[in-house]
Enzyme design. Structure first.
Site, PDB file in Angstrom:
ATOM      1  CB  ILE A  23      -4.499  87.786  37.284  1.00  0.00           C
ATOM      2  CG1 ILE A  23      -3.797  88.057  38.905  1.00  0.00           C
ATOM      3  CG2 ILE A  23      -5.824  88.356  37.660  1.00  0.00           C
ATOM      4  CD1 ILE A  23      -3.775  89.188  38.238  1.00  0.00           C
ATOM      5  CG  ASP A 248     -18.690  53.380  74.237  1.00  0.00           C
ATOM      6  OD1 ASP A 248     -17.581  54.502  75.012  1.00  0.00           O
ATOM      7  OD2 ASP A 248     -17.924  52.547  73.267  1.00  0.00           O
ATOM      8  CE  LYS A 270     -20.752  45.967  76.302  1.00  0.00           C
ATOM      9  NZ  LYS A 270     -20.342  45.797  75.425  1.00  0.00           N
ATOM     10  N   GLY A 302     -12.567  55.105  70.338  1.00  0.00           N
ATOM     11  CA  GLY A 302     -12.292  54.619  68.933  1.00  0.00           C
ATOM     12  C   GLY A 302     -12.745  54.838  67.938  1.00  0.00           C
TER      13      GLY A 302
END
Length: 464
Positions: A23, A248, A270, A302
């Site tokens: 402690i 995306d 896309k 990703g």
């Protein structure tokens, strides 16, 4: 408010610690970090605490506590498991009007230790007044994740120019407005991005009265494979300060919801053979938005540098002198394999792993098939669903066993994750049988067999 929060300058001052065990060691570390000189009193003092005392230039007194030990000390810590002794230390300190802390006994304390977030020179203290220390620690843990370590460097930058700014703006309101612009603008962005020299140059220019650059900045952010919990702290911070977000198809709605609420959202996704926005147009759009002075997040599924065309985008930015940052994301191979219970490498099965694009061009793939059939390696195909029959056929033709274990991971890391395992011979059949759709990752190699005993995340869908 039961306790008034204050910050105490202990550098070079003597602090008494009564106790020589674990402690006392915990408290002494904090005290030593603040530059204090330790005086530790206990019949026995453990080795680590002894070293700490020596490092602080302090002293050890190997005996029981005496009231005279308080002489010359500006702070007293009672850190023993002897309650009567702790109470005596507290009484003695109070009589001398010296601040005292008794560990785990708020009623005996005139000062208490908060939970601390240290971004020196920026320091944040969280306290429950001793009533709920665990809660204070939990709040500290949240703050640790929200406040980047580079905030300390930002505070240090401000400290170096504080007097200069004070001389420039004698009015406190003017100084406050100046620093608010610094901490909420491009200068802070550069420092937090690790560009300290550029941040300092910009601050010097601002002090000199030079007009700020009108160009904004682009943040190329990897959104990971789908689970919002896999975002990095930096990604989340930049998403929440963006003016515009270009995203995306692979960015999950749950991740998009974490962006700043009033940010403009522009879909540039896309699909196979269907480019919603040509890549060159995306590049030009990033440049145009930044030249309008906007903070632009280019949010990509990703990792932006693994089959994400991130390199092309920042080449365009660099060519136009647009400042940018790149925030890595967990790539699909790592995230989906982990959530499917498939280690990509394993001492007994695979000593290497390859990430490969399975995208077909003119109905075929131009890949080094002879290299891909080497033993003891794992193959991970991105965008390989449409070309899967060709991939499996070529691997078998070039020598990979038709019985090689293989897996399909659909919508990996999300609640809709589905995993189907089979072999090179029947993998295309599994796609048709189970109506598998993109985004799906293909994993080929002996490590796939380990899923039977290592699978831990099933999402909301059944798996085979």
């Amino acid at each position: 408010m039961e306790f008034l929060p204050l910050f105490h300058n202990l550098r070079g001052s003597r602090v008494l610690v009564v106790g020589g065990g674990e402690i006392a060691l915990r408290k002494s570390r904090l005290i030593a970090d603040a530059g204090a000189v330790l005086r530790v009193v206990a019949p026995e003092i453990e080795a680590q605490l002894s070293e700490l005392v020596v490092q602080s230039g302090g002293e050890m007194i190997l005996r029981g506590y005496s009231e005279c030990d308080l002489d010359g000390c500006v702070l007293i810590i009672a850190a023993t498991d002897d309650e009567p002794l702790n109470a005596q230390v507290s009484r003695d300190a109070r009589l001398r009007c010296v601040p005292v802390n008794v560990v785990d006994a708020p009623a005996l304390c005139t000062v208490i230790f908060p939970a601390i977030v240290d971004r020196s020179p920026l320091v944040i203290a969280v306290s429950s007044g001793g009533d709920a220390p665990v809660l204070a620690r939990l709040i500290r843990a949240k703050l640790e994740t929200w406040i980047p370590s580079s905030y300390g460097q930002l505070a240090g930058l401000a400290a170096r120019f504080r007097n200069q700014v004070k001389g420039l703006f004698p009015n406190v309101q003017q100084r406050r407005a100046f620093w608010e612009e610094v901490f909420q603008g491009a200068i802070a962005d550069r420092q937090l991005a690790g560009q300290g020299a550029e941040a300092e140059r910009m601050l010097i220019a601002k002090i000199a009265g030079e007009p700020p650059p009108e160009t904004g900045e682009v943040y190329l952010v990897g959104a990971g494979p789908g689970d919002p919990d896999l975002l990095t702290f930096r990604a989340l911070r930049l998403m929440q300060q963006a003016d515009v977000v270009l995203y995306d198809r692979l960015v999950a709605p749950t991740i998009l919801d974490l962006c700043r609420r009033d940010a403009e959202r522009v879909y540039v996704g896309k699909r196979r053979a269907e480019h919603a926005v040509p890549q060159e147009q995306i590049n030009q759009q990033l440049v145009a938005l930044a030249k309008q002075g906007k903070r632009v997040v280019r949010l990509k599924g990703g990792d932006p540098f693994i089959f994400g065309r991130g390199g092309e985008e920042i080449e365009e930015l660099a060519a136009h002198g647009i400042p940018f940052q790149v925030v890595p994301g967990i790539t699909a191979a790592s995230g989906c394999a982990a959530y499917a219970g498939i280690p990509l490498t394993h001492r007994d099965h695979a000593q290497s792993v390859r990430f490969i694009t399975g995208h077909l061009k003119n109905g075929t793939t131009d890949l080094p098939w002879s290299d891909l059939v080497a033993p003891a390696q794992t193959l991970v195909f991105y965008m390989g669903l449409i070309g899967l029959p060709v991939i499996c056929e070529q691997l078998i033709r070039h020598g990979r066993s038709a019985d090689t274990p293989a897996a399909l991971v659909e919508q990996g890391t999300t609640v809709n994750q589905r995993v189907f395992t089979g072999t090179l011979a029947n993998l295309p059949q599994l796609v048709a049988e189970h109506d598998v759709h993109a985004p799906t990752l293909v994993i080929i190699g002996e490590v796939v067999k380990l899923r039977e005993k290592l699978a831990w995340f099933e999402g909301a869908q059944a798996t085979l």
